[in-house]
Design a protein around this motif. Structure first.
Motif, PDB file in Angstrom:
ATOM      1  N   GLN A 252      -0.765   5.088  23.993  1.00  7.75           N
ATOM      2  CA  GLN A 252      -0.029   5.546  25.117  1.00  7.75           C
ATOM      3  C   GLN A 252       0.609   3.925  25.725  1.00  7.75           C
ATOM      4  OE1 GLN A 252      -1.768   6.787  28.555  1.00  7.75           O
ATOM      5  NE2 GLN A 252       0.187   8.135  28.997  1.00  7.75           N
ATOM      6  N   ALA A 253       1.975   4.552  25.271  1.00  5.79           N
ATOM      7  CA  ALA A 253       2.993   3.148  26.161  1.00  5.79           C
ATOM      8  C   ALA A 253       1.895   1.907  25.079  1.00  5.79           C
ATOM      9  CB  ALA A 253       2.411   3.386  27.847  1.00  5.79           C
ATOM     10  N   GLY A 254       2.360   2.032  24.280  1.00  5.57           N
ATOM     11  CA  GLY A 254       1.574   0.354  23.616  1.00  5.57           C
ATOM     12  C   GLY A 254       0.242   0.553  23.783  1.00  5.57           C
ATOM     13  N   GLN A 255      -0.187   1.358  24.062  1.00  8.70           N
ATOM     14  CA  GLN A 255      -1.650   0.547  23.853  1.00  8.70           C
ATOM     15  C   GLN A 255      -3.222   1.724  23.609  1.00  8.70           C
ATOM     16  OE1 GLN A 255      -2.186   0.267  29.133  1.00  8.70           O
ATOM     17  NE2 GLN A 255      -2.023  -2.703  28.428  1.00  8.70           N
ATOM     18  N   ILE A 256      -3.857   1.653  23.203  1.00  4.82           N
ATOM     19  CA  ILE A 256      -4.931   2.477  22.702  1.00  4.82           C
ATOM     20  C   ILE A 256      -5.555   2.737  24.466  1.00  4.82           C
ATOM     21  CG2 ILE A 256      -7.051   2.610  22.404  1.00  4.82           C
ATOM     22  CD1 ILE A 256      -5.523   1.765  19.419  1.00  4.82           C
ATOM     23  N   VAL A 257      -5.764   3.984  24.340  1.00  7.11           N
ATOM     24  CA  VAL A 257      -5.704   4.432  25.624  1.00  7.11           C
ATOM     25  C   VAL A 257      -7.480   5.658  25.506  1.00  7.11           C
ATOM     26  CG1 VAL A 257      -4.371   4.300  27.209  1.00  7.11           C
ATOM     27  CG2 VAL A 257      -4.633   6.534  26.199  1.00  7.11           C
ATOM     28  N   GLU A 258      -7.780   5.521  23.837  1.00  5.97           N
ATOM     29  CA  GLU A 258      -9.241   6.521  23.708  1.00  5.97           C
ATOM     30  C   GLU A 258      -9.618   6.621  22.373  1.00  5.97           C
ATOM     31  OE1 GLU A 258     -10.093   9.652  25.752  1.00  5.97           O
ATOM     32  OE2 GLU A 258     -11.518  10.106  25.508  1.00  5.97           O
TER      33      GLU A 258
END
Lengths: 299, 343
Positions: A252-258
């Protein structure tokens, strides 16, 4: 029954296998990709233009033999990240390591080995195949580029077609004469022509009808099982990814959140965004009357 | 979208309506619609006899894969078929009007007023060079004869209705300044600007992310309840259709192969195509192993096999299926075009 049908204990192989000891096939370290927002030329030249990070400090390790899923919605950076992984885009900062070596430093033979070893399958089979080239030529050129001697090419062509489940008569067709599913098989065959170790498939089934999606997804599974081909499956479809991947990462939004095995991510999601994503998937009759609006749309 | 007590299914006798006005005639009635593609003396039938009924206030889903004829059917209702396609036979009545007998002026009066339509891609359906408020106001002025200021005020109220925050500011926005979900909301505002009785939604959320899809579907559901309009919802997504529709028609190779109220269709499908399609949907569960698929490909335009067109891919087909076009199986308001169902 094919040997594939028995998947007991296979699904979470990605976790059970002791990865710590094995060297990753491909590693992304602190990858960042920034773009300057479109503003005045002067602002861009002076470096004062506002910048946006499409990929924002992502680190990932792809283990040999696994099927890794990257899930997220449009604009989350998953396609940018996959293009960086295959070397189509250079990151603004961070390193891509293939078999332990930084690809930015690879030269000559070693660079060729990376180029061949990591292949991509695209979503849009219309624009990723030359409309004027017959399938035979598209695949023969790939085989020639992979260094196959000319004499070996005709036999290799048949082997490739067989591998992706296409009849050899399709070799003489033009892309528009094939269905979407058949074109996607050609896209996969062209990637296989390079004898790759890693296949990055960016939304390979999202433009296909639901009755045909499974055929392509199953083909990818089969290639993983039969050839030991490592696969990164990039998709917005959580259900497809969860079904065939051993590990999935939600972006999400350029980042790995999970990140984790699908059973954990689906049934015990830790990040709120993962929960939102799961809740938004239509659930048929079970989802009747569950659709409720929350707030006016801002964006 | 229950109560679903006023359901008459395509190819079926209408059931008396309870609670939503008089039973009477359907709002839209399509009988034996045929649409052909081609030129001069070579014509291929893409829609081969579709019957469909929609009553006031109900939501009817048409599902099918690409090439099944579902979008052509929707476009034919609005008489917006692409170049090279024509209605070769059939009847379409909307609120007592014979749609095929109307001239272009008559159709123009209906389009955007009594019938509204939203498309998959709002960016191509909206005018890129005009602020969205103007586009909505133009439609209101044309159909309702309101003045400029009054039309803009109504446009603002419509943007508010479709759930757009700060509607007054957004009136001046151009389509490219809005996100996909917002554009679809603007399209909906435009489609319902002149109090339609029927909204045709052709794959309205297919280009959207799932989270945005959920928001847009919730908005559409709220609006059709508030305004009491009937919706024809065209989609390839069976799970989505099951969530919002009262009745569903499944199309294959230019025909409705199964039609029923939504629960019957999803809980007790009679056509093998519906059953096999339902199995193919990837679901969020702990199933592993190969994904179920339907072998083969849908038939190509102009090469639709005799007998049942699904027979070559069907897991329940027998000799008769390839020899003879199937009769219609019926039970109450459930129908299926299938020999296996008739056995």
């Amino acid at each position: 029954m094919s040997p594939l049908d028995d998947r007991s204990g296979e699904r979470h192989g990605g976790l059970d296998r002791p990865h710590q000891g094995a060297a990753p096939l491909l590693e992304l370290r602190d990858i960042r990709k920034e773009y300057a927002l479109r503003q005045g030329l002067l602002a861009r030249l002076t470096g004062r233009a506002e910048r946006v990070a499409a990929v924002d400090d992502v680190s990932l390790a792809i283990q040999p033999g696994e099927v890794f899923g990257l899930v997220g919605e449009s604009g989350c950076g998953k396609s940018t990240l996959s293009q960086i992984a295959v070397g189509l885009l250079a990151p603004s900062s961070g390193q891509v390591l293939y078999r332990g070596a930084d690809i930015a430093a690879l030269r000559g033979e070693a660079r060729q080995a990376y180029r061949r070893g990591v292949q991509m399958v695209f979503q849009d089979t219309h624009s990723s195949l030359n409309p004027r080239k017959r399938i035979r030529r598209a695949l023969a050129e790939a085989l020639a580029a992979s260094g196959q001697p000319r004499a070996a090419i005709p036999a290799k062509l048949l082997a490739l077609m067989d591998q992706v489940g296409l009849d050899a008569v399709m070799l003489d067709r033009l892309p528009h004469e094939l269905s979407g599913g058949q074109r996607q098989r050609v896209g996969i065959a062209r990637a296989l022509a390079m004898d790759p170790a890693l296949l990055v498939a960016d939304e390979p089934v999202s433009s296909l009808d639901v009755s045909l999606q499974g055929q392509i997804v199953n083909l990818l599974r089969e290639l993983n099982a039969r050839l030991g081909l490592t696969i990164v499956l990039v998709s917005h479809d959580l259900a497809v990814v969860a079904r065939i991947c051993q590990r999935i990462a939600v972006m999400q939004a350029g980042q790995i959140v999970e990140e984790g095995p699908p059973a954990r991510v689906l049934f015990a999601p830790e990040h709120p965004y993962t929960r939102t994503l799961i809740a938004a998937v239509p659930r048929g009759l079970a989802g009747r009357r569950s659709t409720r609006e929350v707030a006016p749309a801002e964006a | 979208m229950s109560p679903r007590d006023d359901l008459g299914v395509s190819d079926m006798a209408p059931i008396p309506v309870v609670g939503r006005g008089a039973p009477g005639k359907p709002l839209l009635e399509i009988e034996g619609l045929h649409i052909a593609f081609g030129a001069r003396d070579r014509w291929f039938e893409a829609v081969r006899g579709v019957d469909l009924r929609i009553h006031a206030g109900e939501v009817v889903g048409v599902v099918g894969e690409s090439g099944s004829g579902k979008s052509l059917t929707a476009l034919a209702i609005m008489r917006l078929l692409p170049r090279g396609a024509r209605i070769s036979s059939g009847r379409m009545r909307f609120a007592g009007t014979d749609l095929l007998a109307l001239d272009e002026r008559g159709m123009n009066r209906l389009r955007g007023s009594a019938m509204g339509m939203i498309f998959q891609d709002p960016l191509t359906a909206l005018n890129p060079a005009l602020p969205v408020g103007h586009q909505i106001a133009d439609s209101i002025r044309t159909h309702q004869g309101l003045g400029r200021a009054a039309a803009l005020a109504r446009a603002e109220a419509l943007l508010d209705l479709v759930g757009i925050a700060r509607p007054r500011e957004r009136l001046r926005a151009f389509p490219h300044e809005l996100s996909g979900g917002m554009r679809q909301r603007v399209m909906t505002a435009l489609a319902v600007a002149n109090d339609p009785r029927l909204l045709i939604a052709d794959e309205p959320t297919t280009a959207l992310d799932v989270t945005v899809q959920a928001q847009v579907m919730a908005m559409l559901d709220r609006i059709r309840r508030e305004l009491g309009i009937a919706v024809l919802f065209i989609s390839h997504n069976l799970e989505l259709v099951a969530e919002v529709c009262d009745r569903v028609a499944v199309m294959y190779a230019g025909r409705v192969v199964e039609g029923a109220v939504v629960e019957a269709l999803f809980e007790a499908p009679r056509h093998p195509y519906t059953r096999q399609l339902l199995r193919c949907i990837p679901r969020l569960n702990d199933e592993t192993g190969p994904m179920p698929t339907i072998p083969g490909l849908p038939p190509r335009l102009g090469a639709i096999p005799g007998g049942c067109p699904f027979a070559p891919r069907c897991d329940a087909a027998f000799a008769r299926c390839t020899a003879e076009a199937p009769d219609i199986w019926r039970r109450g308001d459930h129908m299926a075009r299938c020999w296996e169902a008739l056995r």
